[in-house]
Design a protein around this motif. Structure first.
Motif, mmCIF file in Angstrom:
data_model
loop_
_atom_site.group_PDB
_atom_site.id
_atom_site.type_symbol
_atom_site.label_atom_id
_atom_site.label_comp_id
_atom_site.label_asym_id
_atom_site.label_seq_id
_atom_site.Cartn_x
_atom_site.Cartn_y
_atom_site.Cartn_z
ATOM 1 N N VAL A 1 71.152 22.093 -37.668
ATOM 2 C CA VAL A 1 71.735 22.308 -36.173
ATOM 3 C C VAL A 1 72.814 22.628 -35.744
ATOM 4 C CG1 VAL A 1 71.101 21.253 -34.138
ATOM 5 C CG2 VAL A 1 69.601 20.053 -35.496
ATOM 6 N N TYR A 2 72.793 24.273 -35.093
ATOM 7 C CA TYR A 2 74.003 24.397 -34.727
ATOM 8 C C TYR A 2 74.025 24.097 -33.187
ATOM 9 C CZ TYR A 2 75.047 26.974 -39.533
ATOM 10 O OH TYR A 2 75.660 26.952 -39.964
ATOM 11 N N TYR A 3 75.570 23.693 -32.802
ATOM 12 C CA TYR A 3 75.717 23.120 -30.778
ATOM 13 C C TYR A 3 76.955 24.318 -30.994
ATOM 14 C CZ TYR A 3 73.256 19.064 -33.058
ATOM 15 O OH TYR A 3 72.063 18.125 -32.985
ATOM 16 N N CYS A 4 76.670 25.020 -29.856
ATOM 17 C CA CYS A 4 77.874 25.690 -29.447
ATOM 18 C C CYS A 4 78.785 24.244 -28.250
ATOM 19 C CB CYS A 4 77.408 26.861 -27.972
ATOM 20 S SG CYS A 4 76.551 26.216 -27.150
ATOM 21 N N ASN A 5 79.940 24.917 -28.233
ATOM 22 C CA ASN A 5 80.658 23.495 -27.210
ATOM 23 C C ASN A 5 81.766 24.658 -26.943
ATOM 24 O OD1 ASN A 5 83.684 22.055 -27.929
ATOM 25 N ND2 ASN A 5 82.151 20.808 -27.203
ATOM 26 N N LEU A 6 82.306 24.009 -25.002
ATOM 27 C CA LEU A 6 83.029 24.984 -24.868
ATOM 28 C C LEU A 6 84.220 23.035 -23.841
ATOM 29 C CD1 LEU A 6 81.940 27.065 -21.660
ATOM 30 C CD2 LEU A 6 83.542 25.089 -21.277
ATOM 31 N N ILE A 7 84.889 23.699 -24.204
ATOM 32 C CA ILE A 7 85.893 22.949 -23.018
ATOM 33 C C ILE A 7 87.208 23.756 -22.457
ATOM 34 C CG2 ILE A 7 88.550 21.557 -23.743
ATOM 35 C CD1 ILE A 7 87.771 21.054 -26.192
ATOM 36 N N ARG A 8 87.275 22.536 -21.202
ATOM 37 C CA ARG A 8 87.415 23.934 -19.725
ATOM 38 C C ARG A 8 88.805 22.656 -19.237
ATOM 39 N NH1 ARG A 8 86.332 23.584 -14.134
ATOM 40 N NH2 ARG A 8 87.427 25.413 -13.861
ATOM 41 N N GLY A 9 90.061 22.555 -19.483
ATOM 42 C CA GLY A 9 90.258 21.300 -18.976
ATOM 43 C C GLY A 9 89.843 19.903 -19.562
ATOM 44 N N MET B 1 86.157 28.063 -26.471
ATOM 45 C CA MET B 1 84.621 27.745 -27.153
ATOM 46 C C MET B 1 84.555 27.927 -28.356
ATOM 47 S SD MET B 1 83.332 30.758 -24.945
ATOM 48 C CE MET B 1 81.899 30.554 -24.423
ATOM 49 N N SER B 2 83.509 27.003 -28.640
ATOM 50 C CA SER B 2 83.837 25.908 -30.351
ATOM 51 C C SER B 2 81.919 26.353 -31.047
ATOM 52 C CB SER B 2 83.852 25.235 -30.769
ATOM 53 O OG SER B 2 85.316 25.317 -30.669
ATOM 54 N N TRP B 3 81.908 26.712 -31.808
ATOM 55 C CA TRP B 3 80.157 25.935 -33.478
ATOM 56 C C TRP B 3 80.963 25.086 -34.064
ATOM 57 C CZ3 TRP B 3 75.709 28.432 -31.282
ATOM 58 C CH2 TRP B 3 75.713 29.280 -31.176
ATOM 59 N N TYR B 4 79.452 23.960 -33.497
ATOM 60 C CA TYR B 4 79.655 22.901 -34.518
ATOM 61 C C TYR B 4 77.865 23.268 -35.618
ATOM 62 C CZ TYR B 4 84.384 21.107 -32.601
ATOM 63 O OH TYR B 4 84.626 20.869 -32.494
ATOM 64 N N LYS C 1 74.328 14.040 -42.728
ATOM 65 C CA LYS C 1 75.778 14.272 -42.718
ATOM 66 C C LYS C 1 76.202 14.498 -41.229
ATOM 67 C CE LYS C 1 75.837 16.729 -47.103
ATOM 68 N NZ LYS C 1 76.085 18.217 -47.530
ATOM 69 N N GLN C 2 77.513 14.142 -40.713
ATOM 70 C CA GLN C 2 77.795 13.788 -39.788
ATOM 71 C C GLN C 2 78.289 15.805 -39.043
ATOM 72 O OE1 GLN C 2 81.305 11.816 -40.477
ATOM 73 N NE2 GLN C 2 80.574 10.186 -39.573
ATOM 74 N N ARG C 3 77.837 16.190 -37.526
ATOM 75 C CA ARG C 3 78.740 16.931 -37.490
ATOM 76 C C ARG C 3 79.681 17.710 -37.793
ATOM 77 N NH1 ARG C 3 77.881 17.840 -30.736
ATOM 78 N NH2 ARG C 3 75.547 16.847 -31.831
ATOM 79 N N GLU C 4 80.713 19.078 -38.130
ATOM 80 C CA GLU C 4 81.548 19.145 -38.456
ATOM 81 C C GLU C 4 81.405 20.328 -37.980
ATOM 82 O OE1 GLU C 4 80.958 20.395 -42.522
ATOM 83 O OE2 GLU C 4 79.634 22.426 -42.512
ATOM 84 N N PHE C 5 82.929 21.291 -38.033
ATOM 85 C CA PHE C 5 83.367 22.205 -37.090
ATOM 86 C C PHE C 5 83.578 23.057 -37.901
ATOM 87 C CE2 PHE C 5 86.710 24.820 -34.729
ATOM 88 C CZ PHE C 5 87.265 25.886 -35.835
ATOM 89 N N VAL C 6 82.847 24.257 -37.489
ATOM 90 C CA VAL C 6 82.252 25.582 -37.840
ATOM 91 C C VAL C 6 83.704 26.811 -37.329
ATOM 92 C CG1 VAL C 6 80.200 27.737 -38.364
ATOM 93 C CG2 VAL C 6 80.060 25.442 -37.734
ATOM 94 N N ALA C 7 83.101 26.858 -36.563
ATOM 95 C CA ALA C 7 84.279 27.909 -35.876
ATOM 96 C C ALA C 7 84.967 27.538 -33.841
ATOM 97 C CB ALA C 7 84.243 29.216 -36.130
#
Length: 114
Positions: free
Chosen positions: A91-99, A33-36, A42-48
């Motif tokens: 703008v802060y986006y959350c991201n979830l990767i499953r498989g 699970m991540s935040w960008y 500007k382009q979207r960038e990785f946060v954590a």
């Protein structure tokens, strides 16, 4: 599955905010699970990010000001942001990767005034 991000707002430089992101349904087998974030123009960038084993990674530019955490039961991820700077605006986006599935939240706006 939908991700609902919240907690953004307007804050003065030096202040704090806590972002939350919760999935519409409990999900197992989450890989990470991540935040960008995306600043204006500007382009979207990785946060954590926080991995399944609890390991965390942060963008070098944050200099220890942000902390990512999660609630596995609720399939939620949080971002505690301290000592905010105007350059944290975006703008802060959350991201979830499953498989092979990759889910994005709708974003929550953070504005840091100087």
């Amino acid at each position: 599955v939908q991700l609902q991000a919240s907690g953004g707002g307007l804050v003065q430089a030096g202040g704090s905010l806590r972002l939350s992101c919760e999935a519409s349904a409990r999900i197992g087998g989450i890989k990470v699970m991540s935040w960008y974030r995306q600043a204006p123009g500007k382009q979207r960038e990785f946060v954590a990010r926080i991995a399944a084993n609890g390991h965390t990674d942060y963008a070098d530019s944050l200099q220890g000001r942000f902390t990512i955490s999660r609630d596995i039961v609720k399939t939620s991820v949080f971002l505690q942001m301290n000592r905010l700077k105007p350059e944290d605006t975006g703008v802060y986006y959350c991201n979830l990767i499953r498989g092979t599935a990759n889910y994005w939240g709708q974003g929550t706006l953070v504005t840091v005034s100087s």
